[in-house]
Design an enzyme around this catalytic site. Structure first.
Site, PDB file in Angstrom:
ATOM      1  N   LYS A  33       0.712  -1.225   0.050  1.00 22.88           N
ATOM      2  CA  LYS A  33       0.075  -0.004  -0.090  1.00 22.88           C
ATOM      3  C   LYS A  33       0.932   1.283   0.094  1.00 22.88           C
ATOM      4  CE  LYS A  33      -4.096  -1.595   2.363  1.00 22.88           C
ATOM      5  NZ  LYS A  33      -4.977  -1.304   1.161  1.00 22.88           N
ATOM      6  N   LYS A 125       4.886  13.336  24.597  1.00 19.76           N
ATOM      7  CA  LYS A 125       5.256  12.783  25.808  1.00 19.76           C
ATOM      8  C   LYS A 125       5.963  13.612  26.792  1.00 19.76           C
ATOM      9  CE  LYS A 125       4.857   7.988  24.018  1.00 19.76           C
ATOM     10  NZ  LYS A 125       5.390   6.525  24.518  1.00 19.76           N
ATOM     11  N   GLU A 152       1.013  -2.082  13.932  1.00 16.19           N
ATOM     12  CA  GLU A 152       1.357  -0.684  14.561  1.00 16.19           C
ATOM     13  C   GLU A 152       2.198   0.163  13.472  1.00 16.19           C
ATOM     14  OE1 GLU A 152       3.089   0.519  18.750  1.00 16.19           O
ATOM     15  OE2 GLU A 152       4.364  -0.040  17.310  1.00 16.19           O
ATOM     16  N   ALA A 164      14.257  10.253  18.258  1.00 19.96           N
ATOM     17  CA  ALA A 164      13.865   9.047  18.930  1.00 19.96           C
ATOM     18  C   ALA A 164      14.943   8.015  18.590  1.00 19.96           C
ATOM     19  CB  ALA A 164      12.850   8.593  18.145  1.00 19.96           C
TER      20      ALA A 164
END
Length: 249
Positions: A33, A125, A152, A164
């Site tokens: 996709k 966060k 996920e 990150a």
């Protein structure tokens, strides 16, 4: 020799292989996709918002550790019901707007079921982590059945991904006991990365406006189409037909 233990082990091995195979196929289907969206953007838009993707499948050992940590029953039904990040894919984008654009496109695909969306961009966060998380159920068609499998999805900018990755390395190095001063610097780095994202997106929008204002008739380029690196010349008869239609309708 008693072959029962061997047969039991063989059955368990086949069951866990088949179980994980469904998640692997879900990743394959989802990546297809994304490949379609990528190619569409390359054909019809000035730039491709999808910089790159990275997928991963949790190992049986990681799944087992997560079950123990949560105090859950050790069984395949328990895993499917409670562990939602067995199959994961990360999509890295150029700009923040692209994140929501891709999210909208995924939500509009009728065969995907959106289970959950967590927006850590609008609401970062506490440590400064930013990303858009989506839990998506995708149908997988096996030889004897259909399965709906959770994937996920994390969508983030290049700056968010860099931050990150650094944060993960630091936590790994300090065994999750990071000095407070370093935590504060990480938070400040996250704020700087967010500011850079906003600035680069503003510059991109300004450049796009200038480019649109300077747009010209490209002549011969409009008479050709390119699909999968193949060049096709539009027939003159078709061009005449189009030019004869009022307002190109």
């Amino acid at each position: 020799m008693n072959t029962l233990p061997v047969e039991q082990f063989r059955k368990f091995k086949n069951d866990i292989t088949r179980f994980l195979m469904a998640y692997k196929f879900a990743l394959d289907a989802f990546e297809t996709k994304i490949d379609i969206l990528t190619e569409e953007f390359q054909l019809f838009h000035d730039y491709n918002p999808i910089e790159h993707t990275k997928s991963r499948l949790k190992s049986p050992e990681s799944i087992l550790k997560k079950l123990y940590k949560k105090g859950l029953d050790i069984s395949l039904p328990s895993i499917k019901a409670n562990i939602t990040d067995i199959a994961g894919i990360r999509i890295t984008c150029s700009f923040i707007a692209d994140i929501y654009r891709i999210s909208d496109m995924l939500q509009n695909q009728s065969d995907l079921k959106i289970i959950e969306i967590e927006d850590y961009i609008s609401h970062p966060k506490q440590n400064g982590y930013r990303s858009l998380h989506m839990l998506i159920e995708i149908p997988i068609y096996m030889s004897d059945r259909q399965e709906n499998v959770c994937v996920e999805v994390q969508i983030r900018t290049i700056a968010m991904d860099f931050w990150a990755s650094l944060e993960h390395k630091i936590y790994y190095k300090y065994n999750r006991t990071v000095p407070p001063t370093l935590l504060q610097e990480l938070k400040e780095a996250s704020d700087s990365a967010a500011a850079l994202d906003r600035k680069m997106e503003r510059l991109h929008n300004e450049i796009s406006e200038v480019k649109d204002a300077q747009a010209e008739d490209w002549g011969e380029d409009l008479k050709q189409i390119s699909i999968s690196n193949q060049q096709f010349q539009l027939p003159e008869a078709l061009l005449r037909l189009l030019s004869d239609r009022p307002n190109g309708v």
